[in-house]
Write a protein that holds these residues in place. Sequence first.
Motif, short mmCIF file in Angstrom:
data_model
loop_
_atom_site.label_atom_id
_atom_site.label_comp_id
_atom_site.label_asym_id
_atom_site.label_seq_id
_atom_site.Cartn_x
_atom_site.Cartn_y
_atom_site.Cartn_z
N GLY A 76 0.82 -1.21 0.00
CA GLY A 76 0.00 0.00 0.00
C GLY A 76 0.85 1.26 0.00
O GLY A 76 0.55 2.23 -0.71
N ALA A 77 1.93 1.25 0.79
CA ALA A 77 2.82 2.41 0.84
C ALA A 77 3.50 2.62 -0.51
O ALA A 77 3.65 3.77 -0.98
CB ALA A 77 3.85 2.24 1.94
N GLU A 79 2.30 1.67 -3.48
CA GLU A 79 1.27 2.16 -4.40
C GLU A 79 0.97 3.64 -4.15
O GLU A 79 0.79 4.42 -5.10
CB GLU A 79 0.00 1.33 -4.27
N GLN A 80 0.93 4.01 -2.88
CA GLN A 80 0.66 5.41 -2.54
C GLN A 80 1.80 6.30 -3.01
O GLN A 80 1.57 7.40 -3.53
CB GLN A 80 0.43 5.57 -1.04
N ALA A 83 1.36 6.76 -6.68
CA ALA A 83 0.22 7.65 -6.94
C ALA A 83 0.60 9.10 -6.65
O ALA A 83 0.24 10.01 -7.41
CB ALA A 83 -0.98 7.23 -6.11
N LEU A 84 1.32 9.33 -5.57
CA LEU A 84 1.71 10.70 -5.23
C LEU A 84 2.70 11.27 -6.23
O LEU A 84 2.69 12.48 -6.50
CB LEU A 84 2.31 10.74 -3.82
N GLU A 87 0.88 12.89 -9.15
CA GLU A 87 0.02 14.05 -8.87
C GLU A 87 0.79 15.34 -9.13
O GLU A 87 1.95 15.48 -8.77
CB GLU A 87 -0.48 14.02 -7.42
N SER A 96 -5.35 12.57 -1.97
CA SER A 96 -4.84 11.20 -2.13
C SER A 96 -4.28 10.67 -0.82
O SER A 96 -4.54 9.53 -0.43
CB SER A 96 -3.77 11.16 -3.22
N GLN A 97 -3.53 11.51 -0.12
CA GLN A 97 -2.93 11.10 1.16
C GLN A 97 -4.03 10.88 2.21
O GLN A 97 -3.95 9.93 2.99
CB GLN A 97 -1.93 12.17 1.62
N SER A 99 -7.14 9.96 1.65
CA SER A 99 -7.81 8.70 1.29
C SER A 99 -6.95 7.49 1.70
O SER A 99 -7.46 6.51 2.25
CB SER A 99 -8.08 8.68 -0.21
N TYR A 100 -5.67 7.60 1.43
CA TYR A 100 -4.75 6.50 1.79
C TYR A 100 -4.74 6.28 3.31
O TYR A 100 -4.82 5.14 3.78
CB TYR A 100 -3.33 6.81 1.29
#
Length: 140
Positions: A76-77, A79-80, A83-84, A87, A96-97, A99-100
């Motif tokens: 998850g970290a 993927e985050q 994703a970041l 952005e 996004s943060q 939501s994560y």
Amino acid sequence: MVSLFQSCASHKTIERGITMYAKMIEDMQANMKQAFDVKSYEVAMKPMTDLFEVNKATVEALAEQQTALVKELVEGAMEQAKALSTEKDMAAVVESQKSYLQGLQARLIDAAKASQETLVKSRDEATNIVKGAIETVTKH
């Protein structure tokens, strides 16, 4: 006459002593046979073995849960982070943060509940084993 009476009384006392001694030896032999009987030993040790198995299963279940959690957290970290990195807008990064972190919080709560359920199940199983052992002992 008195000495003959005393002699008979002493003889009876000695016979009773010998009989008691023989009975004591027989009882000791029976107890030793029972103590060294494999089946009796296994029956006596069953509650301890069962408790050991419950503890072992609990530790294994908790280890599996924690391993899965750590794997999910790392994935998850990663993927985050990906994703970041894509952005461009600060508001999108914050959203996004947010939501994560909400998802992370929910996952940690679920993991804590799963661990608690595992521990409660283990406690209940151990309680039943101990109660059964106590009931067995009080019957005999």
